[in-house]
Motif scaffolding. Structure first.
Motif, mmCIF file in Angstrom:
data_model
loop_
_atom_site.group_PDB
_atom_site.id
_atom_site.type_symbol
_atom_site.label_atom_id
_atom_site.label_comp_id
_atom_site.label_asym_id
_atom_site.label_seq_id
_atom_site.Cartn_x
_atom_site.Cartn_y
_atom_site.Cartn_z
ATOM 1 N N VAL A 149 47.247 42.060 40.447
ATOM 2 C CA VAL A 149 47.995 42.961 41.327
ATOM 3 C C VAL A 149 48.861 42.227 42.349
ATOM 4 O O VAL A 149 49.617 42.857 43.071
ATOM 5 N N CYS A 150 48.738 40.909 42.442
ATOM 6 C CA CYS A 150 49.590 40.154 43.380
ATOM 7 C C CYS A 150 49.309 38.658 43.359
ATOM 8 O O CYS A 150 50.022 37.890 44.004
ATOM 9 N N MET A 151 48.297 38.215 42.649
ATOM 10 C CA MET A 151 47.868 36.816 42.757
ATOM 11 C C MET A 151 48.619 35.879 41.810
ATOM 12 O O MET A 151 48.648 34.666 42.028
ATOM 13 N N GLY A 152 49.139 36.413 40.716
ATOM 14 C CA GLY A 152 49.824 35.553 39.755
ATOM 15 C C GLY A 152 48.861 34.616 39.044
ATOM 16 O O GLY A 152 49.225 33.495 38.686
ATOM 17 N N ARG A 153 47.622 35.050 38.853
ATOM 18 C CA ARG A 153 46.683 34.216 38.081
ATOM 19 C C ARG A 153 46.094 35.076 36.966
ATOM 20 O O ARG A 153 46.838 35.525 36.123
ATOM 21 N N ASP A 192 49.043 42.546 60.280
ATOM 22 C CA ASP A 192 48.802 43.890 60.803
ATOM 23 C C ASP A 192 47.863 44.648 59.859
ATOM 24 O O ASP A 192 48.134 44.816 58.674
ATOM 25 N N ARG A 193 46.756 45.116 60.434
ATOM 26 C CA ARG A 193 45.706 45.693 59.599
ATOM 27 C C ARG A 193 46.130 46.978 58.895
ATOM 28 O O ARG A 193 45.776 47.216 57.746
ATOM 29 N N GLU A 194 46.913 47.808 59.593
ATOM 30 C CA GLU A 194 47.344 49.070 58.971
ATOM 31 C C GLU A 194 48.306 48.792 57.827
ATOM 32 O O GLU A 194 48.237 49.403 56.761
ATOM 33 N N GLU A 195 49.199 47.835 58.076
ATOM 34 C CA GLU A 195 50.163 47.455 57.019
ATOM 35 C C GLU A 195 49.418 46.880 55.811
ATOM 36 O O GLU A 195 49.740 47.177 54.655
ATOM 37 N N ARG A 196 48.386 46.080 56.103
ATOM 38 C CA ARG A 196 47.560 45.508 55.030
ATOM 39 C C ARG A 196 46.925 46.637 54.208
ATOM 40 O O ARG A 196 46.912 46.617 52.983
ATOM 41 N N GLY A 197 46.441 47.658 54.903
ATOM 42 C CA GLY A 197 45.805 48.800 54.232
ATOM 43 C C GLY A 197 46.782 49.533 53.322
ATOM 44 O O GLY A 197 46.436 49.929 52.201
ATOM 45 N N ARG A 198 48.034 49.695 53.798
ATOM 46 C CA ARG A 198 49.039 50.388 52.969
ATOM 47 C C ARG A 198 49.373 49.547 51.738
ATOM 48 O O ARG A 198 49.525 50.072 50.626
ATOM 49 N N ALA A 199 49.456 48.237 51.916
ATOM 50 C CA ALA A 199 49.763 47.346 50.787
ATOM 51 C C ALA A 199 48.659 47.409 49.733
ATOM 52 O O ALA A 199 48.911 47.320 48.525
ATOM 53 N N VAL A 200 47.425 47.581 50.177
ATOM 54 C CA VAL A 200 46.286 47.694 49.249
ATOM 55 C C VAL A 200 46.460 48.921 48.353
ATOM 56 O O VAL A 200 46.271 48.849 47.135
ATOM 57 N N VAL A 201 46.817 50.043 48.959
ATOM 58 C CA VAL A 201 46.987 51.278 48.172
ATOM 59 C C VAL A 201 48.040 51.052 47.096
ATOM 60 O O VAL A 201 47.845 51.397 45.918
ATOM 61 N N ASP A 202 49.159 50.428 47.464
ATOM 62 C CA ASP A 202 50.228 50.141 46.485
ATOM 63 C C ASP A 202 49.710 49.219 45.391
ATOM 64 O O ASP A 202 49.920 49.454 44.204
ATOM 65 N N ALA A 203 49.023 48.138 45.817
ATOM 66 C CA ALA A 203 48.575 47.123 44.850
ATOM 67 C C ALA A 203 47.611 47.711 43.832
ATOM 68 O O ALA A 203 47.589 47.297 42.667
ATOM 69 N N PHE A 204 46.812 48.691 44.254
ATOM 70 C CA PHE A 204 45.797 49.223 43.340
ATOM 71 C C PHE A 204 46.332 50.337 42.428
ATOM 72 O O PHE A 204 45.554 50.960 41.694
ATOM 73 N N THR A 205 47.648 50.555 42.434
ATOM 74 C CA THR A 205 48.211 51.560 41.515
ATOM 75 C C THR A 205 47.868 51.217 40.069
ATOM 76 O O THR A 205 47.420 52.082 39.302
ATOM 77 N N LEU A 206 48.070 49.940 39.679
ATOM 78 C CA LEU A 206 47.799 49.549 38.286
ATOM 79 C C LEU A 206 46.318 49.715 37.919
ATOM 80 O O LEU A 206 45.997 50.415 36.949
ATOM 81 N N PRO A 207 45.375 49.102 38.665
ATOM 82 C CA PRO A 207 43.968 49.274 38.265
ATOM 83 C C PRO A 207 43.495 50.720 38.268
ATOM 84 O O PRO A 207 42.737 51.129 37.376
ATOM 85 N N VAL A 208 43.942 51.510 39.256
ATOM 86 C CA VAL A 208 43.496 52.907 39.307
ATOM 87 C C VAL A 208 44.068 53.677 38.113
ATOM 88 O O VAL A 208 43.362 54.455 37.456
ATOM 89 N N GLY A 226 36.795 45.249 43.370
ATOM 90 C CA GLY A 226 37.844 44.398 43.934
ATOM 91 C C GLY A 226 37.577 44.241 45.417
ATOM 92 O O GLY A 226 36.477 44.510 45.885
ATOM 93 N N GLY A 227 38.590 43.785 46.141
ATOM 94 C CA GLY A 227 38.451 43.737 47.589
ATOM 95 C C GLY A 227 37.955 42.406 48.102
ATOM 96 O O GLY A 227 37.524 41.532 47.346
#
Ligand SMILES: Cc1ncc(COP(=O)(O)O)c(C=O)c1O
Length: 370
Positions: A149-153, A192-208, A226-227
């Motif tokens: 989802v973002c690591m490139g591995r 920024d913790r809130e921004e981090r939280g929003r990025a998580v929701v986006d990143a998990f689109t594929l796995p969900v 994950g997480g």
């Protein structure tokens, strides 16, 4: 980060410690247990639970404490960690890594004969090799499909490939499809913790999406895992998430402190000041071979000083004012990265109320030979 500096510093000064050669790792057990408790309480009454990542400590005793507090199982990053955990009777182990080496797969299959083991896969070849190892050993191994989802591995990049890999695993008699995994590590750098939280929701689109597709196709796929420590309170709240692989929270380090200050630093490296140079350069007897130098800067406790360099056997701090330790003083240094530091040692000294309690054996370490 809250650093129980007094208690960590005292671990460098107890009378028994003077007999121990520096550098050595010291863990404040009371602080560590508070971290375990704090993380566990967060998941009280929530659908997800913690599956602590043992790559941080590689220590079956700490894993047992995490399970006793209520964790759903343990996460590992190597087959050696899995072997140590399963041999110690840890009941439910996830290898959150893709393995294709046949010797390592053989070890994993032996572990799966002891207890419930689940492994990440991301290709047809990974499934075939895992299935062959399970067949050969007569073992049953669970499978989660890893998504990048973002690591490139490791990880599949789209739902179609994920479904193909999952379907192949579901058809293998020695394997059992259990769900989907993703690791969003590079998002931890978002301050920024809130921004981090929003990025998580986006990143998990594929796995969900993959998870829902697998269920629509009739697969059971109960797990979404994950997480990390930096996202336990965002990834851990995603509606489909079942278990969160946070690792560092249990001991913490100098780099992670800014991201999740609610966890306290429970570990320090005790080192001896070998030289103090004019101008306040403080040299201690632990370099890159004893104190991980990647991912940030180690912290010298008790003095105003900044990390100024690392060599193989030396770490250098520059005093920024105030007292400077004399040559020969034992000092406590918080590692920049606890996971890589811990894996350089065979044991850590555990302290309670500033007094040595017992040694923690780091028994899940990869054997150094070969
Ligand atoms: C697969 C995986 N899961 C989870 C983690 C989270 O660990 P931490 O809590 O230490 O950030 C990591 C860290 O490297 C990882 O590689």
């Amino acid at each position: 980060m809250a650093i129980a500096a007094a208690s960590l510093e005292s671990m460098a000064q107890t009378p028994d410690a003077v007999a121990v050669p520096t550098p050595y790792l010291a863990v404040d057990l009371d602080t560590m247990e508070r971290n375990i408790e704090r993380m566990q309480r967060f998941y009280d009454g929530k659908p997800a639970n913690i599956r602590p990542h043992a790559k941080t400590h590689k220590c079956t005793e700490i894993a047992r404490a995490q399970l006793d507090a209520g964790a759903v199982g343990i996460t590992c990053s190597t087959t050696d960690e899995v072997a140590a955990m399963t041999a110690a009777g840890i009941p439910d182990v996830l290898l959150a890594n893709v393995v294709l080496d046949r010797n390592r797969l053989r070890s994993l299959a032996q572990s799966a004969l002891r207890t419930r083991v689940t492994c990440a896969v991301d290709s047809s070849e990974a499934v075939s090799r895992l299935a062959a190892a399970a067949r050969e050993a007569g073992a049953r191994i669970g499978v989660v499909v890893d998504c990048d989802v973002c690591m490139g591995r490791n990880g599949v990049h789209d739902v179609e490939v994920g479904v193909a890999v999952a379907s192949q695993a579901a058809d293998e008699p020695g394997l059992e499809l259990r769900g989907v995994m993703a690791y969003e590590g590079s998002l931890l750098a978002i301050e920024d913790r809130e921004e981090r939280g929003r990025a998580v929701v986006d990143a998990f689109t594929l796995p969900v999406t993959l998870l829902h597709e697998l269920r629509r196709l009739g697969h059971e796929a109960p797990i979404l895992t994950g997480g990390a420590t930096g996202t336990y309170d965002s990834t851990g709240l995603l509606p489909d998430m079942t278990d969160v692989q946070a690792g560092t929270y249990v001991l913490m380090d100098a780099t992670y402190g800014r991201r999740t200050p609610e966890f306290e630093c429970a570990i320090a490296l005790v080192a001896t000041v070998s030289t103090v140079r004019r101008g306040g350069r403080i040299v201690v007897d632990a370099g890159a071979k004893r104190l991980a130098a990647e991912l940030g800067h180690p912290l010298l406790l008790g003095y105003d000083a900044e990390h100024a360099g690392t060599a193989e056997e030396h770490t250098i701090f520059q005093s920024t004012g105030g007292a400077v330790p004399a040559a020969g003083t034992r000092v406590a240094v918080v590692p920049a990265h606890v996971c890589t530091t811990m894996s350089m040692y065979g044991s850590a000294r555990g302290y309670r109320n500033g007094a040595f309690d017992h040694a923690l054996v780091i028994d899940g370490r990869d054997p150094l030979a070969s």
